[in-house]
Scaffold this active site. Structure first.
Site, short mmCIF file in Angstrom:
data_model
loop_
_atom_site.label_atom_id
_atom_site.label_comp_id
_atom_site.label_asym_id
_atom_site.label_seq_id
_atom_site.Cartn_x
_atom_site.Cartn_y
_atom_site.Cartn_z
N HIS A 46 0.85 -1.21 0.00
CA HIS A 46 0.00 0.00 0.00
C HIS A 46 0.88 1.26 0.00
O HIS A 46 0.60 2.23 -0.70
CB HIS A 46 -0.90 0.02 1.24
CG HIS A 46 -1.90 -1.09 1.31
ND1 HIS A 46 -2.06 -1.87 2.41
CD2 HIS A 46 -2.82 -1.54 0.40
CE1 HIS A 46 -3.03 -2.76 2.20
NE2 HIS A 46 -3.50 -2.59 0.98
N LYS A 51 -18.17 -5.46 8.80
CA LYS A 51 -16.90 -6.20 8.82
C LYS A 51 -15.92 -5.51 9.77
O LYS A 51 -15.24 -4.56 9.41
CB LYS A 51 -16.33 -6.24 7.40
CG LYS A 51 -15.34 -7.37 7.18
CD LYS A 51 -14.89 -7.48 5.72
CE LYS A 51 -13.68 -6.62 5.42
NZ LYS A 51 -13.28 -6.60 4.01
N ARG A 72 -2.48 -6.27 -8.03
CA ARG A 72 -1.41 -7.25 -7.86
C ARG A 72 -1.45 -8.30 -8.96
O ARG A 72 -0.45 -8.80 -9.40
CB ARG A 72 -1.54 -7.96 -6.50
CG ARG A 72 -1.11 -7.10 -5.36
CD ARG A 72 -1.61 -7.65 -4.05
NE ARG A 72 -3.06 -7.60 -4.01
CZ ARG A 72 -3.79 -7.90 -2.95
NH1 ARG A 72 -3.21 -8.30 -1.86
NH2 ARG A 72 -5.10 -7.79 -2.98
N SER A 91 -3.08 -8.29 3.05
CA SER A 91 -3.40 -7.94 4.44
C SER A 91 -3.99 -9.12 5.21
O SER A 91 -3.71 -9.30 6.39
CB SER A 91 -4.38 -6.78 4.49
OG SER A 91 -3.77 -5.61 4.02
P1 ADP Z 1 -10.11 -3.43 0.27
O1 ADP Z 1 -10.78 -4.11 1.43
O2 ADP Z 1 -10.75 -2.16 -0.15
O3 ADP Z 1 -9.78 -4.32 -0.88
P2 ADP Z 1 -7.32 -3.44 0.98
O4 ADP Z 1 -6.76 -2.75 2.17
O5 ADP Z 1 -7.21 -4.93 0.95
O6 ADP Z 1 -8.77 -2.89 0.90
O7 ADP Z 1 -6.64 -2.89 -0.34
C1 ADP Z 1 -6.73 -1.54 -0.71
C2 ADP Z 1 -6.14 -1.36 -2.10
O8 ADP Z 1 -4.78 -1.71 -2.10
C3 ADP Z 1 -6.78 -2.24 -3.18
O9 ADP Z 1 -6.72 -1.52 -4.40
C4 ADP Z 1 -5.86 -3.42 -3.26
O10 ADP Z 1 -5.90 -4.04 -4.54
C5 ADP Z 1 -4.54 -2.73 -3.05
N1 ADP Z 1 -3.53 -3.62 -2.50
C6 ADP Z 1 -3.67 -4.59 -1.58
N2 ADP Z 1 -2.49 -5.19 -1.33
C7 ADP Z 1 -1.59 -4.59 -2.13
C8 ADP Z 1 -0.19 -4.77 -2.37
N3 ADP Z 1 0.51 -5.72 -1.77
N4 ADP Z 1 0.41 -3.95 -3.25
C9 ADP Z 1 -0.31 -3.00 -3.87
N5 ADP Z 1 -1.62 -2.80 -3.73
C10 ADP Z 1 -2.25 -3.57 -2.86
#
Ligand code: ADP
Length: 151
Positions: A17, A41, A90, A127
């Site tokens: 992120h 959630k 990803r 995550s």
């Molecule tokens: P959500 O629950 O909205 O999917 P996340 O926190 O899982 O929230 O992810 C937020 C954003 O970051 C999404 O666009 C997701 O695809 C992206 N994302 C998640 N993990 C990574 C990563 N390792 N590298 C880059 N982007 C990521």
């Protein structure tokens, strides 16, 4: 002034992120990181902890702001006058999921989503896997900067 919103649950905010925010800063003057609050959630980390943690990563960058929101993402974009949503991709699975949301968001608001390709080094960061590791006592230092602020 071009401002984008990078929304997510960020439970927790990973190095993947973090890299997306840096990539977005090359396209936008300001990046607002929006921590979504989902009443159905409950995350592992509290919204307050998530915000403090994310803020600690961008102390030297006034162009990055962190906020929480509990409404439609496009409505929050309008509130903060963000012209675009940024999402990280990803793999093809992310793309399939993001494509429908991006289309729907555009249909209801005219707001476009900008997809940024995750660096290869971060493409396995997830995550939910990191949460699982953390809950079982594994060291998450390689995946989350300043993770001690989440405790
Ligand atoms: P959500 O629950 O909205 O999917 P996340 O926190 O899982 O929230 O992810 C937020 C954003 O970051 C999404 O666009 C997701 O695809 C992206 N994302 C998640 N993990 C990574 C990563 N390792 N590298 C880059 N982007 C990521």
């Amino acid at each position: 002034m071009k401002r984008c919103l990078f929304p997510g649950s960020f439970d927790p905010f990973t190095k993947g992120h973090e890299a997306i925010v840096h990539q977005a800063l090359s396209l936008f003057d300001e990046v607002v990181i929006g921590v979504g609050i989902n009443s159905k959630k409950q995350g592992l980390f509290s919204t307050e902890k998530k915000i403090a943690h994310i803020q600690s990563l961008f102390l030297d960058q006034p162009q990055v702001r962190v906020a929480s929101f509990q409404k439609l993402t496009v409505e929050f974009c309008k509130d903060i006058q963000a012209t675009h949503i940024v999402r990280g991709l990803r793999d093809a699975k992310d793309f399939e999921y993001e494509r429908s949301i991006g289309h729907m968001n555009h249909a209801i608001s005219g707001i476009d989503t900008v997809f940024l390709l995750t660096a290869q080094a971060h493409s396995a960061l997830n995550s939910s896997i990191i949460r699982e590791m953390y809950q079982n006592g594994a060291d998450i230092t390689p995946f989350v900067t300043n993770h001690e602020l989440l405790v």
